[in-house]
Design an enzyme around this catalytic site. Structure first.
Site, PDB file in Angstrom:
ATOM      1  N   GLY A  30      42.566  42.050  37.643  1.00 27.78           N
ATOM      2  CA  GLY A  30      41.694  40.892  37.478  1.00 27.78           C
ATOM      3  C   GLY A  30      41.598  40.184  38.823  1.00 27.78           C
ATOM      4  O   GLY A  30      42.610  40.010  39.514  1.00 27.78           O
ATOM      5  N   ALA A  31      40.370  39.796  39.191  1.00 24.51           N
ATOM      6  CA  ALA A  31      40.129  39.330  40.558  1.00 24.51           C
ATOM      7  C   ALA A  31      41.071  38.215  41.048  1.00 24.51           C
ATOM      8  O   ALA A  31      41.711  38.366  42.097  1.00 24.51           O
ATOM      9  CB  ALA A  31      38.668  38.926  40.679  1.00 24.51           C
ATOM     10  N   ARG A  91      42.418  47.683  46.626  1.00 20.47           N
ATOM     11  CA  ARG A  91      41.228  47.782  45.744  1.00 20.47           C
ATOM     12  C   ARG A  91      40.057  47.109  46.469  1.00 20.47           C
ATOM     13  O   ARG A  91      40.237  46.044  47.062  1.00 20.47           O
ATOM     14  CB  ARG A  91      41.468  47.103  44.383  1.00 20.47           C
ATOM     15  CG  ARG A  91      42.481  47.841  43.517  1.00 20.47           C
ATOM     16  CD  ARG A  91      42.509  47.286  42.089  1.00 20.47           C
ATOM     17  NE  ARG A  91      41.393  47.777  41.290  1.00 20.47           N
ATOM     18  CZ  ARG A  91      41.121  47.324  40.064  1.00 20.47           C
ATOM     19  NH1 ARG A  91      41.863  46.362  39.521  1.00 20.47           N
ATOM     20  NH2 ARG A  91      40.118  47.826  39.379  1.00 20.47           N
ATOM     21  N   GLN A 146      41.100  47.246  28.755  1.00 26.21           N
ATOM     22  CA  GLN A 146      41.595  45.877  28.983  1.00 26.21           C
ATOM     23  C   GLN A 146      41.229  44.945  27.837  1.00 26.21           C
ATOM     24  O   GLN A 146      41.959  44.001  27.542  1.00 26.21           O
ATOM     25  CB  GLN A 146      41.014  45.318  30.296  1.00 26.21           C
ATOM     26  CG  GLN A 146      41.541  45.976  31.553  1.00 26.21           C
ATOM     27  CD  GLN A 146      40.674  47.127  32.025  1.00 26.21           C
ATOM     28  OE1 GLN A 146      40.028  47.796  31.219  1.00 26.21           O
ATOM     29  NE2 GLN A 146      40.656  47.383  33.316  1.00 26.21           N
ATOM     30  N   ASP A 172      34.144  39.905  39.585  1.00 26.97           N
ATOM     31  CA  ASP A 172      34.994  40.349  40.696  1.00 26.97           C
ATOM     32  C   ASP A 172      34.407  39.958  42.041  1.00 26.97           C
ATOM     33  O   ASP A 172      35.129  39.755  43.008  1.00 26.97           O
ATOM     34  CB  ASP A 172      35.231  41.855  40.625  1.00 26.97           C
ATOM     35  CG  ASP A 172      36.297  42.142  39.585  1.00 26.97           C
ATOM     36  OD1 ASP A 172      35.963  42.121  38.384  1.00 26.97           O
ATOM     37  OD2 ASP A 172      37.468  42.312  39.976  1.00 26.97           O
ATOM     38  N   ASN A 178      31.250  43.056  38.004  1.00 32.16           N
ATOM     39  CA  ASN A 178      32.341  42.883  37.035  1.00 32.16           C
ATOM     40  C   ASN A 178      32.626  44.253  36.413  1.00 32.16           C
ATOM     41  O   ASN A 178      31.964  45.257  36.726  1.00 32.16           O
ATOM     42  CB  ASN A 178      31.966  41.839  35.978  1.00 32.16           C
ATOM     43  CG  ASN A 178      33.162  41.416  35.148  1.00 32.16           C
ATOM     44  OD1 ASN A 178      34.222  41.066  35.689  1.00 32.16           O
ATOM     45  ND2 ASN A 178      33.052  41.462  33.832  1.00 32.16           N
ATOM     46  N   LYS A 179      33.595  44.301  35.562  1.00 29.46           N
ATOM     47  CA  LYS A 179      34.038  45.558  34.944  1.00 29.46           C
ATOM     48  C   LYS A 179      32.864  46.394  34.427  1.00 29.46           C
ATOM     49  O   LYS A 179      31.928  45.848  33.822  1.00 29.46           O
ATOM     50  CB  LYS A 179      35.013  45.199  33.808  1.00 29.46           C
ATOM     51  CG  LYS A 179      35.568  46.352  33.009  1.00 29.46           C
ATOM     52  CD  LYS A 179      36.220  47.426  33.850  1.00 29.46           C
ATOM     53  CE  LYS A 179      37.270  46.899  34.799  1.00 29.46           C
ATOM     54  NZ  LYS A 179      37.654  47.882  35.837  1.00 29.46           N
TER      55      LYS A 179
HETATM   56  O1  MRU Z   1      39.844  46.605  36.850  1.00 29.51           O
HETATM   57  P1  MRU Z   1      40.279  45.234  36.442  1.00 29.51           P
HETATM   58  O2  MRU Z   1      41.005  45.208  35.150  1.00 29.51           O
HETATM   59  O3  MRU Z   1      41.030  44.539  37.555  1.00 29.51           O
HETATM   60  O4  MRU Z   1      38.913  44.451  36.241  1.00 29.51           O
HETATM   61  C1  MRU Z   1      38.953  43.098  35.903  1.00 29.51           C
HETATM   62  C2  MRU Z   1      37.620  42.541  35.590  1.00 29.51           C
HETATM   63  O5  MRU Z   1      36.613  43.199  35.717  1.00 29.51           O
HETATM   64  C3  MRU Z   1      37.543  41.102  35.204  1.00 29.51           C
HETATM   65  O6  MRU Z   1      36.493  40.887  34.313  1.00 29.51           O
HETATM   66  C4  MRU Z   1      37.299  40.295  36.493  1.00 29.51           C
HETATM   67  O7  MRU Z   1      38.311  40.503  37.427  1.00 29.51           O
HETATM   68  C5  MRU Z   1      37.125  38.861  36.243  1.00 29.51           C
HETATM   69  S1  MRU Z   1      38.481  38.144  35.401  1.00 29.51           S
HETATM   70  C6  MRU Z   1      39.012  36.907  36.209  1.00 29.51           C
END
Ligand code: MRU
Length: 348
Positions: A50-51, A92, A199, A240, A250-251
């Site tokens: 998560g960012a 990342r 997630q 992100d 985002n994801k």
């Molecule tokens: O690959 P991840 O689990 O790190 O991805 C996280 C996300 O895509 C969240 O939606 C994003 O970081 C925003 S949450 C604060």
């Protein structure tokens, strides 16, 4: 909220303690380390994720690297630390928060001489603690602003995990949900499972259940049906990285959800702090998108779910064009299109 508070990461007596999120929801396992390489591995493997949390973890990774440079008496401690910062930066590529944290750290390292390592340690530790504290406060403010968009009885669809596990506070998108629920609004969250790393299924449902939020898990490909059935009043997702024009990474699957919401006239909101904005990028086309190993989609629990050796493409994020986003919730307020006034937030 206080008694239910979860700390995804903590600085504790000279070491970093974090929840290994790959073990959830089966085990709430903590890892303690003083080694920045362990933190890099944790970021890469999504033990921390998560960012905002990636940014905080990166900051503490620099703190442990500076400590190691001092304790092992490396010959060129400043260069050694800069090399460690580069390694952390390569963990990342998509979350802006990682680079936001490292830029602050780099500045501190560049301002010191090799004979000032103890001073540098105190400085980087206090920067890391500031980043953590700021994040916690930003989450609260996002919650306050965002909850103005949420009414009693709302159904809310989410993607990925955006709560206490990804921030130093209550979260970004889920933080808005928590805030609205503390205002006694009865809410029903529909959590996309979020293939391939689940997630939504593993983490969002776990968090919501612990927090007493009514949550229903759905397969990602049920989202269109759920929205069409009128079960949700809005979508809220995190981010992100957000480009100057509001395009949002985002994801993977977030873009699908935005298109679904557009087709059914359901508001699609993004919640993110200023550390997620990247004003150096004109549009989402410039956002680096992480591509992860095919194994994540061809296997489940180490068992093949596709023929061995099959070609598979696994981008971890997608970009939702700004025109699909009804509003962006930040700690500064709720921004609606056109997303032109970002610059003021940048100057903060
Ligand atoms: O690959 P991840 O689990 O790190 O991805 C996280 C996300 O895509 C969240 O939606 C994003 O970081 C925003 S949450 C604060």
């Amino acid at each position: 909220m206080e008694e239910k508070r979860l700390r995804a990461i903590e600085w504790m007596d000279g070491s970093v303690k974090f929840i290994d999120q790959t073990e959830l929801p089966n085990k709430l396992d903590y890892v303690e380390t003083t080694d920045y390489r362990v933190l890099i591995e944790a970021i890469k493997m999504l033990r921390v994720r998560g960012a905002p949390l990636i940014g905080i973890t990166a900051a503490y990774a620099v703190v442990t690297a500076v400590r190691e440079a001092i304790d092992t008496k490396v010959s060129d401690p400043l260069n050694w630390t800069m090399k460690a910062i580069r390694e952390i930066g390569a963990s990342r590529p998509t979350a802006r928060n990682l680079f936001f944290a490292l830029e602050r750290m780099k500045e501190a390292v560049e301002s010191k001489g090799a004979g000032e390592m103890e001073k540098l340690f105190d400085i980087v530790l206090s920067i890391a603690q500031d980043i953590e504290k700021e994040d916690e406060e930003m989450c609260l403010k996002m919650g306050e602003h965002g909850s103005s968009l949420i009414e009693d009885g709302f159904g809310i669809i989410t993607h990925c995990n955006t709560g206490m596990l990804v921030t130093a506070g209550q979260g970004t998108a889920l933080g808005v949900v928590y805030h609205a629920s503390r205002q006694n609004k009865k809410l029903h969250v529909y959590a996309d499972e979020t293939r391939p790393l689940l997630q939504g299924a593993r983490l969002t449902t776990w968090e919501c259940k612990n927090y007493g939020i009514h949550v229903t898990l759905i397969c990602d490909n049920a989202a269109a049906t759920v929205v069409r059935q009128g079960k949700v009043n809005c979508a809220i997702v995190g981010a992100d990285r957000i480009a100057s024009n509001g395009d949002t990474a985002n994801k993977i699957g977030t873009y699908n959800l935005a298109l679904i919401c557009k087709a059914h006239n359901v508001p699609f909101y993004v919640a993110a702090p200023y550390s997620t904005f990247d004003f150096s990028l004109k549009s989402g086309d410039e956002i680096p998108i992480e591509e992860r190993k095919p194994e994540e989609i061809v296997k489940i629990n180490k068992g093949w779910i596709a023929p061995e050796g099959i070609d598979a493409y696994n981008p971890a994020f997608d970009v939702t064009p700004a025109e699909l986003i009804s509003a962006i919730i930040t700690e500064e307020g709720v921004f609606k299109p056109p997303y032109g006034e970002w610059k003021e937030m940048d100057a903060k």
